[in-house]
Enzyme design. Sequence first.
Site, PDB file in Angstrom:
ATOM      1  N   ASP A  73       3.027   6.579  -3.769  1.00  0.00           N
ATOM      2  CA  ASP A  73       1.845   5.883  -3.270  1.00  0.00           C
ATOM      3  C   ASP A  73       1.800   6.015  -1.741  1.00  0.00           C
ATOM      4  O   ASP A  73       2.682   5.506  -1.054  1.00  0.00           O
ATOM      5  CB  ASP A  73       1.951   4.409  -3.695  1.00  0.00           C
ATOM      6  N   ASN A 110      -7.413   4.310  -6.973  1.00  0.00           N
ATOM      7  CA  ASN A 110      -8.468   5.339  -7.111  1.00  0.00           C
ATOM      8  C   ASN A 110      -9.141   5.654  -5.769  1.00  0.00           C
ATOM      9  O   ASN A 110     -10.328   5.959  -5.711  1.00  0.00           O
ATOM     10  CB  ASN A 110      -9.509   4.940  -8.172  1.00  0.00           C
ATOM     11  N   CYS A 166      -4.431   6.565 -10.830  1.00  0.00           N
ATOM     12  CA  CYS A 166      -3.459   5.993  -9.890  1.00  0.00           C
ATOM     13  C   CYS A 166      -3.711   4.493  -9.803  1.00  0.00           C
ATOM     14  O   CYS A 166      -4.295   3.916 -10.726  1.00  0.00           O
ATOM     15  CB  CYS A 166      -3.520   6.689  -8.524  1.00  0.00           C
ATOM     16  N   CYS A 209      -6.768   7.196  -3.151  1.00  0.00           N
ATOM     17  CA  CYS A 209      -5.874   8.162  -2.483  1.00  0.00           C
ATOM     18  C   CYS A 209      -5.486   9.303  -3.432  1.00  0.00           C
ATOM     19  O   CYS A 209      -5.988  10.429  -3.319  1.00  0.00           O
ATOM     20  CB  CYS A 209      -4.611   7.471  -1.970  1.00  0.00           C
ATOM     21  N   ARG A 210      -4.584   9.029  -4.381  1.00  0.00           N
ATOM     22  CA  ARG A 210      -4.002  10.118  -5.177  1.00  0.00           C
ATOM     23  C   ARG A 210      -4.932  10.662  -6.256  1.00  0.00           C
ATOM     24  O   ARG A 210      -5.135  11.885  -6.352  1.00  0.00           O
ATOM     25  CB  ARG A 210      -2.692   9.630  -5.828  1.00  0.00           C
ATOM     26  N   SER A 211      -5.506   9.788  -7.095  1.00  0.00           N
ATOM     27  CA  SER A 211      -6.288  10.333  -8.215  1.00  0.00           C
ATOM     28  C   SER A 211      -7.598  11.000  -7.788  1.00  0.00           C
ATOM     29  O   SER A 211      -7.981  12.014  -8.386  1.00  0.00           O
ATOM     30  CB  SER A 211      -6.508   9.288  -9.316  1.00  0.00           C
TER      31      SER A 211
HETATM   32  P1  4NP Z   1      -3.860   5.157  -4.713  1.00  0.00           P
HETATM   33  O1  4NP Z   1      -3.354   4.380  -3.400  1.00  0.00           O
HETATM   34  O2  4NP Z   1      -3.321   4.376  -5.890  1.00  0.00           O
HETATM   35  O3  4NP Z   1      -3.257   6.503  -4.589  1.00  0.00           O
HETATM   36  O4  4NP Z   1      -5.378   5.139  -4.638  1.00  0.00           O
HETATM   37  C1  4NP Z   1      -3.550   3.008  -3.197  1.00  0.00           C
HETATM   38  C2  4NP Z   1      -4.761   2.550  -2.711  1.00  0.00           C
HETATM   39  C3  4NP Z   1      -4.937   1.202  -2.477  1.00  0.00           C
HETATM   40  C4  4NP Z   1      -3.912   0.316  -2.727  1.00  0.00           C
HETATM   41  C5  4NP Z   1      -2.700   0.776  -3.230  1.00  0.00           C
HETATM   42  C6  4NP Z   1      -2.519   2.116  -3.461  1.00  0.00           C
HETATM   43  N1  4NP Z   1      -4.096  -1.071  -2.469  1.00  0.00           N
HETATM   44  O5  4NP Z   1      -3.112  -1.831  -2.587  1.00  0.00           O
HETATM   45  O6  4NP Z   1      -5.205  -1.501  -2.118  1.00  0.00           O
END
Ligand code: 4NP
Length: 165
Positions: A132, A19, A16, A21-23
Site C-alpha cells: 500500500d 481504489n 485494492c 492508488c494500486r487498482s
Molecule cells: P490503494 O491505496 O488501496 O492502493 O488505493 C490507499 C488509498 C487510500 C487509503 C489507503 C490505501 N486510505 O486509507 O484512505
Amino acid sequence: MRLDDSPAKIRVLFVCLGNICRSPTAEGVFRQQVRALGLDDRVEIDSCGTGGWHIGEPPDARAQQAAKQRGIDISGLRGRQLCQEDFSRFDVVLAMDHDNLAELERWMPADSQASIGLLMEWAGEPGAAVPDPYYEGGFDRVYAMIERASQALAAELEQRLEAAR
Ligand code: 4NP
C-alpha cells in the site's frame, strides 16, 4: 484460474483498499497491454476498493503521475467500492495484498464462480503483495510490480482467448 473452456470474453476486476492508488493503476496498465494485443473487445476490465472512503474520486495524484510518466492516463477513472454483484459479473478478481484478499473471501457469495487470488501470483511470485503506497510512498516500485504481473496475465488471457477462436 477457473474459466470456461472457450470464453468469448473474460472479465477482470482489480481490487485494492481505496481504489485510488494500486487498482486504478492496474486497470490503466492492463487496459493498455490488452489493447496492444488487440483484445480490447474480448477482455472487460474494472477496478474497485474494499473500502468506501474514496468513492467518486479520481486516482491519487502520485499514482496518476507514475502512470503518466509511462504514457498511461488514468485521470478519468473514479473510485468505487466492491459489491456482491462483482462476484457474478467478473471471472477473475485480483487482490493487491493479503488484506484485500481476505476481504474478497469475506464478501464472496458461496455460489460465486469467480476466480480470486493475488495479482502477483501472475508474476510467478506466489504470496507476494503489492504494498500500500498511500502513506509510505513507493509509487514507482508499485507501478513496476503491477506492470510485470499484469503483462503475464495479459499473455495468459491471450492464449485462452486464442484457443477459443
Ligand atoms: P490503494 O491505496 O488501496 O492502493 O488505493 C490507499 C488509498 C487510500 C487509503 C489507503 C490505501 N486510505 O486509507 O484512505
